[in-house]
Design a protein around this motif. Structure first.
Motif, short mmCIF file in Angstrom:
data_model
loop_
_atom_site.label_atom_id
_atom_site.label_comp_id
_atom_site.label_asym_id
_atom_site.label_seq_id
_atom_site.Cartn_x
_atom_site.Cartn_y
_atom_site.Cartn_z
N GLY A 12 -8.95 -2.02 -0.42
CA GLY A 12 -8.91 -1.24 0.31
C GLY A 12 -10.41 -0.59 0.94
N ALA A 66 -3.24 -11.89 0.41
CA ALA A 66 -2.39 -12.47 -0.52
C ALA A 66 -3.54 -12.49 -1.71
CB ALA A 66 -1.94 -13.61 0.23
N VAL A 114 0.69 -1.15 0.20
CA VAL A 114 -0.03 0.00 0.00
C VAL A 114 0.72 1.17 -0.13
CG1 VAL A 114 -2.60 -0.90 1.12
CG2 VAL A 114 -0.59 0.15 2.43
N VAL A 136 -1.40 -0.64 -4.05
CA VAL A 136 -2.65 0.51 -4.34
C VAL A 136 -2.58 0.76 -3.20
CG1 VAL A 136 -4.92 -0.43 -3.06
CG2 VAL A 136 -3.64 -2.49 -3.77
C1 LIG Z 1 9.93 -6.85 0.39
C2 LIG Z 1 8.54 -6.74 -0.56
C3 LIG Z 1 8.74 -7.80 -1.28
C4 LIG Z 1 7.46 -8.02 -2.14
N1 LIG Z 1 7.64 -9.30 -2.86
C5 LIG Z 1 6.12 -9.44 -3.52
C6 LIG Z 1 6.05 -10.57 -4.76
O1 LIG Z 1 7.34 -11.19 -4.84
N2 LIG Z 1 5.21 -11.19 -5.04
C7 LIG Z 1 4.25 -10.75 -4.86
O2 LIG Z 1 2.84 -10.94 -5.27
N3 LIG Z 1 3.75 -9.32 -4.10
C8 LIG Z 1 5.19 -9.16 -4.14
N4 LIG Z 1 5.32 -7.73 -2.34
C9 LIG Z 1 4.46 -7.45 -2.61
C10 LIG Z 1 3.41 -7.38 -0.75
O3 LIG Z 1 3.81 -8.47 -0.15
C11 LIG Z 1 1.81 -8.78 -1.81
O4 LIG Z 1 1.07 -8.18 -1.89
C12 LIG Z 1 1.21 -8.68 0.35
O5 LIG Z 1 -0.15 -9.68 -0.58
C13 LIG Z 1 0.40 -7.80 1.01
O6 LIG Z 1 -0.21 -8.39 2.05
P1 LIG Z 1 -0.63 -7.00 3.23
O7 LIG Z 1 -0.73 -7.67 4.38
O8 LIG Z 1 1.07 -6.41 3.43
O9 LIG Z 1 -1.52 -5.91 2.51
P2 LIG Z 1 -1.47 -4.63 2.74
O10 LIG Z 1 -0.54 -3.47 2.12
O11 LIG Z 1 -1.94 -4.21 3.84
O12 LIG Z 1 -2.47 -4.22 1.24
C14 LIG Z 1 -2.16 -4.32 0.59
C15 LIG Z 1 -3.51 -4.52 -0.14
O13 LIG Z 1 -4.89 -5.43 0.13
C16 LIG Z 1 -5.80 -4.78 1.11
N5 LIG Z 1 -6.10 -5.90 2.52
C17 LIG Z 1 -4.80 -5.75 3.15
N6 LIG Z 1 -5.33 -7.22 4.21
C18 LIG Z 1 -6.95 -7.33 3.64
C19 LIG Z 1 -7.79 -8.34 4.12
N7 LIG Z 1 -7.87 -9.14 5.02
N8 LIG Z 1 -9.65 -8.44 2.76
C20 LIG Z 1 -9.17 -7.99 1.65
N9 LIG Z 1 -8.06 -6.69 1.54
C21 LIG Z 1 -7.54 -6.80 2.43
C22 LIG Z 1 -5.67 -3.25 1.29
O14 LIG Z 1 -6.62 -2.86 1.57
C23 LIG Z 1 -4.78 -3.55 0.27
O15 LIG Z 1 -5.79 -2.65 -0.96
C24 LIG Z 1 6.37 -7.75 -2.02
C25 LIG Z 1 6.32 -6.26 -1.21
C26 LIG Z 1 7.52 -6.18 -0.25
C27 LIG Z 1 7.38 -5.05 0.49
#
Ligand SMILES: Cc1cc2nc3c(=O)[nH]c(=O)nc-3n(C[C@H](O)[C@H](O)[C@H](O)COP(=O)(O)OP(=O)(O)OC[C@H]3O[C@@H](n4cnc5c(N)ncnc54)[C@H](O)[C@@H]3O)c2cc1C
Length: 365
Positions: free
Chosen positions: A178, A127, A60, A352
């Motif tokens: 979100g 995820a 985000v 997002v």
């Molecule tokens: C160092 C790093 C490496 C990464 N590598 C990858 C990678 O290899 N592959 C990949 O696909 N992504 C990757 N990402 C992105 C990220 O980790 C993923 O998208 C992850 O799934 C986001 O999870 P989060 O809980 O942090 O979600 P957030 O960042 O908190 O939210 C992401 C979105 O999901 C929504 N959301 C969160 N939780 C829920 C819920 N329970 N219900 C509904 N909506 C929800 C939020 O509103 C927002 O819109 C990476 C990020 C970082 C920082």
């Protein structure tokens, strides 16, 4: 009367994100049961608060002015085996469970299906939002269903893979991410004693170079090691991991569009450089956004004030400390513009944007 769910007022959100950016939430609620969640939603309605959903904050970009309403972080973390046979195990995991802890658990129990998704930060609930993927594997390969609460109608329904309409970094949940749909839990089907998925060239080569027998555990360790070198494992001690992961998705283009990119880059291609191109079905190809960014003259380590491109991965935008969301999005716009001018490709952001109003990179110059 005090609310019957955990809630705090004026909470700094930057520290709840991997970028370390964004202003405060007026309220941050952290329900861990469905009763608490419903109480939280009713309380929000009563106080006419706008709502946002936050997970682990790793995908985000939150507005500098913060979120002037109710931010809901669903923190329920239970995990249950719901069905098992000799061949597979179905596991239902609540949305607040840490993603990588789930991967570690599956690998320890010799359950195949998500081993290449090791080291991705964030929660299980997020995820499916963008169908997380890495090293040749995607969530949709093990996904069975998610229980989703619609925050507009307060109804709960089960979303199977078809309804989720998964694609590359996409699901039907993403357009309203979100705001509308809260993922309460996800059910995944793991293959018992299954072979690890070794499909991605870099992973394959690294495994071949080691003399060790290929196992789920070796694949997990190797993926984490490869990711760490690119700042793709979130670690507060690694300044290159203070990002949202890849900031742009890899563009999927028609064959004619790919030819157009080749023509625009004829000079560098004539020097012997080859353009990475991946087939993605009939008449389409995927290009590597990181490669295009570098061809546009934006090298790793490029900086704009307190933000910049990671020193080790051209696709990650990093807060170097003291940055703002405004700075980050202006830099992203600059990259988007420069890549489009050089290659003709308009890169699309992956994270997002959470803000009071809807935000797009076109708002930044
Ligand atoms: C160092 C790093 C490496 C990464 N590598 C990858 C990678 O290899 N592959 C990949 O696909 N992504 C990757 N990402 C992105 C990220 O980790 C993923 O998208 C992850 O799934 C986001 O999870 P989060 O809980 O942090 O979600 P957030 O960042 O908190 O939210 C992401 C979105 O999901 C929504 N959301 C969160 N939780 C829920 C819920 N329970 N219900 C509904 N909506 C929800 C939020 O509103 C927002 O819109 C990476 C990020 C970082 C920082």
């Amino acid at each position: 009367m005090a609310p019957s769910f955990p809630v705090a007022e004026h909470v700094a959100l930057a520290s709840l994100t991997t970028l370390g950016l964004g202003g405060p939430a007026r309220y941050l609620a952290t329900p861990s049961t469905q009763n608490e969640l419903l109480a939280c939603l009713e309380w929000g309605d009563k106080h006419q608060l706008e709502r946002w959903i936050l997970g682990g904050g790793s995908n985000v970009v939150i507005a500098d002015e913060g979120l002037p309403g109710l931010v809901i972080q669903w923190v329920a973390k239970e995990r249950h085996v719901v069905q098992e046979t000799e061949a597979f195990v179905d596991v239902q995991v609540e949305g607040g469970h840490n993603w990588d802890e789930l991967v570690a658990w599956s690998v320890e129990n010799n359950l195949a299906g998500v081993e290449c998704l090791s080291g991705i930060p964030g929660s299980v609930g997020a995820a499916p939002i963008q169908n997380i993927g890495a090293y040749g594997q995607e969530l949709c390969e093990t996904f069975v269903k998610a229980t989703v609460l619609d925050l507009e109608t307060y109804t709960t329904s089960e979303w199977d893979a078809q309804r989720c309409d998964f694609g590359y970094r996409h699901s039907a949940l993403k357009p309203s991410a979100g705001r509308r749909f809260l993922v309460l839990d996800v059910t995944l089907r793991f293959t018992r004693n299954g072979e690890p998925a070794v499909r991605y060239g870099e992973l394959q080569r690294t495994l071949e170079a080691s003399d060790k027998p290929i196992s789920l555990a070796l694949v997990r360790d190797t993926v984490i090691c490869l990711r760490r070198r690119k700042g793709m494992v979130f670690d507060p001690n690694d300044p290159n991991s203070r990002s949202a992961g890849s900031f742009f998705t890899n563009p999927i283009l028609s064959l004619e569009e790919v030819e157009g990119v080749r023509e625009r880059l004829a000079d560098v291609l004539a020097e012997g450089l080859s353009m990475p191109v991946y087939p993605v079905g009939e008449g389409q190809q995927k290009l590597a956004a990181a490669w295009l960014i570098e061809r546009a003259g934006l090298t790793k380590g490029t900086r704009w004030g307190n933000v910049g491109i990671s020193d080790v991965h051209a696709l990650a935008l990093v807060n170097r400390g003291g940055g703002t969301t405004q700075e980050l999005l202006s830099a992203a716009k600059q990259i988007q513009k420069q890549v489009q001018e050089r290659t003709g490709v308009l890169l699309q952001p992956e994270p997002v944007f959470l803000a009071k109003r809807s935000v797009s990179l076109d708002d930044f110059s």
